[in-house]
Design a protein around this motif. Structure first.
Motif, mmCIF file in Angstrom:
data_model
loop_
_atom_site.group_PDB
_atom_site.id
_atom_site.type_symbol
_atom_site.label_atom_id
_atom_site.label_comp_id
_atom_site.label_asym_id
_atom_site.label_seq_id
_atom_site.Cartn_x
_atom_site.Cartn_y
_atom_site.Cartn_z
ATOM 1 N N UNK A 13 0.836 -1.213 0.000
ATOM 2 C CA UNK A 13 0.000 0.000 0.000
ATOM 3 C C UNK A 13 0.869 1.260 0.000
ATOM 4 N N UNK A 14 1.937 1.248 0.786
ATOM 5 C CA UNK A 14 2.828 2.402 0.835
ATOM 6 C C UNK A 14 3.486 2.624 -0.530
ATOM 7 N N UNK A 15 3.918 1.548 -1.170
ATOM 8 C CA UNK A 15 4.534 1.670 -2.490
ATOM 9 C C UNK A 15 3.520 2.204 -3.505
ATOM 10 N N UNK A 16 2.307 1.731 -3.424
ATOM 11 C CA UNK A 16 1.254 2.181 -4.333
ATOM 12 C C UNK A 16 0.967 3.670 -4.130
ATOM 13 N N UNK A 17 0.889 4.113 -2.889
ATOM 14 C CA UNK A 17 0.636 5.522 -2.581
ATOM 15 C C UNK A 17 1.773 6.391 -3.112
ATOM 16 N N UNK A 18 3.015 5.948 -2.928
ATOM 17 C CA UNK A 18 4.165 6.717 -3.408
ATOM 18 C C UNK A 18 4.133 6.825 -4.929
ATOM 19 N N UNK A 19 3.840 5.742 -5.620
ATOM 20 C CA UNK A 19 3.769 5.769 -7.080
ATOM 21 C C UNK A 19 2.641 6.687 -7.571
ATOM 22 N N UNK A 20 1.487 6.629 -6.928
ATOM 23 C CA UNK A 20 0.371 7.509 -7.312
ATOM 24 C C UNK A 20 0.726 8.973 -7.095
ATOM 25 N N UNK A 21 1.338 9.288 -5.963
ATOM 26 C CA UNK A 21 1.725 10.668 -5.676
ATOM 27 C C UNK A 21 2.750 11.164 -6.697
ATOM 28 N N UNK A 22 3.697 10.304 -7.059
ATOM 29 C CA UNK A 22 4.695 10.695 -8.055
ATOM 30 C C UNK A 22 4.030 10.929 -9.418
ATOM 31 N N UNK A 23 3.081 10.097 -9.784
ATOM 32 C CA UNK A 23 2.369 10.278 -11.045
ATOM 33 C C UNK A 23 1.561 11.560 -11.070
ATOM 34 N N UNK A 24 0.874 11.861 -9.974
ATOM 35 C CA UNK A 24 0.095 13.100 -9.899
ATOM 36 C C UNK A 24 1.000 14.329 -9.955
ATOM 37 N N UNK A 25 2.151 14.263 -9.263
ATOM 38 C CA UNK A 25 3.086 15.390 -9.289
ATOM 39 C C UNK A 25 3.650 15.590 -10.696
ATOM 40 N N UNK A 26 3.976 14.498 -11.380
ATOM 41 C CA UNK A 26 4.499 14.608 -12.747
ATOM 42 C C UNK A 26 3.442 15.164 -13.686
#
Length: 99
Positions: A13-26
């Motif tokens: 879940x933590x990895x998924x949240x980090x990936x989603x946040x990085x995608x939204x920031x990009x």
């Protein structure tokens, strides 16, 4: 045969949240960097300005005649030979209200 590494649900879940946040920031960064520049206002030639003013006058006269008569159709014949094609874009923008 080697034993697979067990990963907890929290780690997934933590990895998924980090990936989603990085995608939204990009995505936000790309959208901000590709914002279109505002278009400069075009100047209208004197002939086109006169043509647009004539059509506005005709519209005002037709509207005054239509008051009380009900529905009607207003039609324009072609304008002078040289100005019709030259002023087409300016007239379209004026009648749409894009000016």
């Amino acid at each position: 045969m080697p034993k697979p590494i067990r990963t907890s649900r929290r780690a997934w879940c933590a990895a998924w949240v980090v990936l989603c946040a990085a995608g939204l920031a990009a995505t936000a960064g790309l959208n901000a960097s590709s914002a279109p520049d505002p278009q400069p206002e075009r100047s209208v030639s004197a002939e086109c300005a006169e043509c647009v003013a004539d059509i506005e006058t005709q519209l005002a006269e037709a509207k005054a005649e239509q008051e009380g008569e009900g529905d009607g159709v207003l039609a324009f014949s072609r304008v002078q030979a040289g100005t019709g094609d030259d002023c087409r874009d300016e007239l379209r923008d004026h009648l749409r209200g894009d000016r």
